[in-house]
Write an enzyme that holds these catalytic residues in place. Structure first.
Site, PDB file in Angstrom:
ATOM      1  N   ASN A  26       0.794  -1.236   0.000  1.00 26.37           N
ATOM      2  CA  ASN A  26       0.000   0.000   0.000  1.00 26.37           C
ATOM      3  C   ASN A  26       0.828   1.289   0.000  1.00 26.37           C
ATOM      4  OD1 ASN A  26       1.002  -0.113   2.544  1.00 26.37           O
ATOM      5  ND2 ASN A  26      -0.970  -0.035   3.613  1.00 26.37           N
ATOM      6  N   ASP A 101       5.624 -16.676  14.895  1.00 25.98           N
ATOM      7  CA  ASP A 101       6.664 -16.427  15.890  1.00 25.98           C
ATOM      8  C   ASP A 101       5.955 -16.167  17.212  1.00 25.98           C
ATOM      9  OD1 ASP A 101       9.169 -15.582  17.032  1.00 25.98           O
ATOM     10  OD2 ASP A 101       9.780 -14.949  15.027  1.00 25.98           O
ATOM     11  N   ASP A 200      10.463 -17.631  20.488  1.00 28.46           N
ATOM     12  CA  ASP A 200      11.533 -16.693  20.795  1.00 28.46           C
ATOM     13  C   ASP A 200      12.122 -16.991  22.188  1.00 28.46           C
ATOM     14  OD1 ASP A 200      12.799 -14.157  19.884  1.00 28.46           O
ATOM     15  OD2 ASP A 200      11.936 -13.364  21.741  1.00 28.46           O
ATOM     16  N   GLU A 241      13.927 -21.150  19.895  1.00 31.36           N
ATOM     17  CA  GLU A 241      15.142 -20.368  19.692  1.00 31.36           C
ATOM     18  C   GLU A 241      15.871 -20.289  21.011  1.00 31.36           C
ATOM     19  OE1 GLU A 241      17.067 -16.068  18.921  1.00 31.36           O
ATOM     20  OE2 GLU A 241      15.343 -16.390  20.200  1.00 31.36           O
ATOM     21  N   HIS A 313      17.292 -12.905  10.758  1.00 34.08           N
ATOM     22  CA  HIS A 313      17.123 -11.453  10.913  1.00 34.08           C
ATOM     23  C   HIS A 313      18.006 -10.880  12.016  1.00 34.08           C
ATOM     24  CE1 HIS A 313      14.777 -13.446  13.907  1.00 34.08           C
ATOM     25  NE2 HIS A 313      14.593 -12.324  14.556  1.00 34.08           N
ATOM     26  N   ASP A 314      18.809 -11.716  12.663  1.00 28.65           N
ATOM     27  CA  ASP A 314      19.621 -11.246  13.791  1.00 28.65           C
ATOM     28  C   ASP A 314      21.112 -11.178  13.493  1.00 28.65           C
ATOM     29  OD1 ASP A 314      17.499 -10.844  15.529  1.00 28.65           O
ATOM     30  OD2 ASP A 314      17.573 -12.869  16.329  1.00 28.65           O
TER      31      ASP A 314
HETATM   32  C1  NOJ Z   1      15.465 -13.089  19.473  1.00 25.31           C
HETATM   33  C2  NOJ Z   1      14.918 -12.441  18.232  1.00 25.31           C
HETATM   34  O1  NOJ Z   1      15.277 -13.186  17.111  1.00 25.31           O
HETATM   35  C3  NOJ Z   1      15.441 -11.023  18.219  1.00 25.31           C
HETATM   36  O2  NOJ Z   1      15.196 -10.383  16.989  1.00 25.31           O
HETATM   37  C4  NOJ Z   1      14.827 -10.288  19.371  1.00 25.31           C
HETATM   38  O3  NOJ Z   1      15.354  -8.989  19.448  1.00 25.31           O
HETATM   39  C5  NOJ Z   1      15.101 -11.002  20.698  1.00 25.31           C
HETATM   40  N1  NOJ Z   1      14.909 -12.427  20.611  1.00 25.31           N
HETATM   41  C6  NOJ Z   1      14.192 -10.474  21.785  1.00 25.31           C
HETATM   42  O4  NOJ Z   1      12.865 -10.869  21.552  1.00 25.31           O
END
Ligand code: NOJ
Length: 535
Positions: A26, A101, A200, A241, A313-314
């Site tokens: 959008n 997630d 997470d 994770e 993404h980290d």
């Molecule tokens: C792990 C996630 O992958 C990360 O992006 C996040 O900042 C931390 N956990 C806290 O939730």
């Protein structure tokens, strides 16, 4: 023996979407769920059959959605609950799965539970113990994004615990109401039809205060079981994770009869010997190989499911940390993919990886958005001049992987008609999907073939793995042997220098990043090939 449920899940190939940066429908500069829906056929063509969606719940976005203010609502910029339902049915219609997630360790400080909790410590406040409160910090724990993990709240006049940002207070799972709340959240999404969860920082929901660790506390099994050991949740694909390096510990959580998780991510290879993510070290594919061999042997030896991934993404892009993303980007990207995605386990591909996305470079801190990078920059500036501090940020920032998808070389990489919430990669003109597809050397086509081989040959999803290279070799070679006569598949991946590789096998090349026909011979830097081996 793998269970039937595990065998079915070993056929999953997961594509991780960071919704904010995937596709904007959008023009507000922010990716959204309708944008994702419009790309499902693209994903199917690539050959993935499941999507993991990073958090898309209502959130003030201090940590891009990992600070949830309502687990049952969609973040306004991403769309509506109706859009989420449509996404689920659009995926299911094509035989694909959706993994959400789940963020159970902390909420946003603007979540209703926290707003209620901070009002008073009086016994008649039902939310009083939803978080960890104390008159004084209970220990010297540091928050992941910098500073003390205890923050004074002037409203309640007490300190609360936050393992991440100040605006991400940790939930107190010792309170049975919190467990019930999170069960209800899980059930809400299961009722909508989601097929699994990526959870997470799962290890942190039970704290080990006694031993000074904010993770792997004494009640962790009980809490995970409460979420996923129920009849309603037993069918889900659940991947936790946490940085677990102890195989016994992993087995206690992901073993078949545990009623807890399908698997846990193994992160050993993300570091490959580095001490901190902001400091470059000469990483090598050798250490990647050794770690993969170790974990593959440990996991399959115990009938556990290995997660196969390089990017998320980290972290900065894997090819920028471990490969040569300047002169040999295509070769590095395809070689690393073949090192990982022929192994036994569940592949996870992070958006952009499939066209060889690389890290980018910015001179101004204003071009970064990530809370971790911004806080780190402030810390670094007190230790060194701005120039070297910026170098570290460029190398380690999570924003490297969070820049918008570059669908083409046009305005904003085709991600949005508006102004993107974060500048597109500084290399988008050179590295984008369209130009990759138009090139003879297409990372995308290599990925698609690699995944097609996985689908076609049971040896790759179900078979055993024989490692043919030794620690001393400058390459990685492994053979997947089938449960039936469908064929044995050989993966050969050379490292950064030219090598003579001799293997006592001959077969037909199914895929190669430079036209190779025969197994043995001289391999160029990052050359890789996959062969069907004759019986
Ligand atoms: C792990 C996630 O992958 C990360 O992006 C996040 O900042 C931390 N956990 C806290 O939730």
């Amino acid at each position: 023996m793998y269970s039937e449920k595990q065998k079915a899940m070993l056929k999953w190939v997961v594509y991780q979407i960071y919704p904010r940066s995937f596709s904007d429908s959008n023009g507000d500069g922010i990716g959204d769920i309708p944008g994702i829906i419009s790309k499902i056929d693209y994903l199917r063509e690539l050959g993935v059959n499941a999507v993991w969606l990073c958090p898309c719940y209502k959130s003030p976005n201090d940590d891009n959605g990992y600070d949830v203010s309502d687990y049952r609502e969609i973040m306004e910029e991403f769309g509506t609950l109706e859009d989420a339902k449509e996404l689920i049915s659009a995926l299911h219609l094509r035989g694909m799965k959706l993994i959400m997630d789940l963020v159970p360790n902390h909420t946003s400080s603007s979540h209703r539970w926290f707003l209620e909790s901070r009002k008073s410590a009086a016994p008649d406040n039902p939310y009083r113990d939803y978080y960890y409160w104390a008159d004084e910090p209970l220990n010297d724990w540091r928050a992941c994004f910098g500073g003390s993990a205890w923050e004074y709240d002037p409203v309640r006049k007490q300190y609360y615990l936050h393992s991440y940002a100040v605006s991400q207070p940790d939930l107190n799972w010792n309170n049975p109401s919190v467990v019930k709340e999170m069960q209800d959240v899980v059930d809400f999404w299961v009722d909508l039809g989601v097929d699994g969860f990526r959870i997470d920082v799962i290890d942190q929901i039970s704290k080990d205060f006694e031993n000074g660790r904010n993770c792997f506390g004494p009640r962790l099994h009980e809490f995970i079981h409460a979420l996923f050991g129920r009849e309603k949740t037993a069918h889900l694909f659940t991947v936790g994770e946490c940085w677990a390096n102890d195989i016994d510990e992993i087995e206690r959580h992901a073993g078949q009869d545990r009623g807890e998780l399908t698997t846990l991510f193994q992160f050993d290879h993300m570091e490959c010997g580095r001490s901190d993510k902001f400091t470059p070290k000469p990483d090598s594919l050798r250490s990647l190989r050794d770690i993969l061999v170790r974990w593959s042997s440990l996991m399959t030896g115990r009938d556990l499911i290995q997660t196969l991934f390089t990017d998320n993404h980290d972290q900065n892009r894997f090819i920028s940390r471990m490969g040569n993303d300047a002169e040999l980007r295509y070769e590095s990207a395809t070689c690393i993919a073949a090192m990982v995605y022929g192994l036994k386990g569940v592949p996870f591909i992070y958006q952009g990886q499939e066209y060889g996305s690389a890290g980018s470079h910015y001179d101004r801190i204003g071009d970064f958005r990530d809370i971790e990078s911004l806080n780190m920059f402030e810390e670094l500036k007190s230790e060194m001049p701005e120039g070297p501090a910026m170098e570290k940020i460029n190398f380690g920032s999570r924003d490297n992987a969070r820049r918008p998808m570059a669908w083409n070389g046009g305005k904003n990489g085709g991600f949005t008609e508006g102004t993107p919430w974060i500048p597109v990669s500084s290399r988008w003109k050179e590295i984008n999907l369209l130009s990759d597809l138009q090139s003879e050397k297409s990372v995308w086509r290599f990925y698609r073939e690699l995944l097609a081989i996985r689908r076609k040959y049971d040896a790759v999803t179900e078979g055993e793995t024989v490692f043919l290279s030794s620690d001393a070799d400058p390459f990685f070679a492994y053979l997947r042997t089938g449960p039936d006569d469908s064929g044995r598949i050989l993966y050969v991946c050379n490292f950064e220098s030219e090598s003579e590789i001799r293997l006592p096998l001959e077969g037909k090349a199914l895929l190669s990043n430079c036209g190779r026909k025969r197994v043995s011979g001289t391999y160029r830097p990052y050359e890789t090939a996959v062969f069907l081996i004759k019986r």
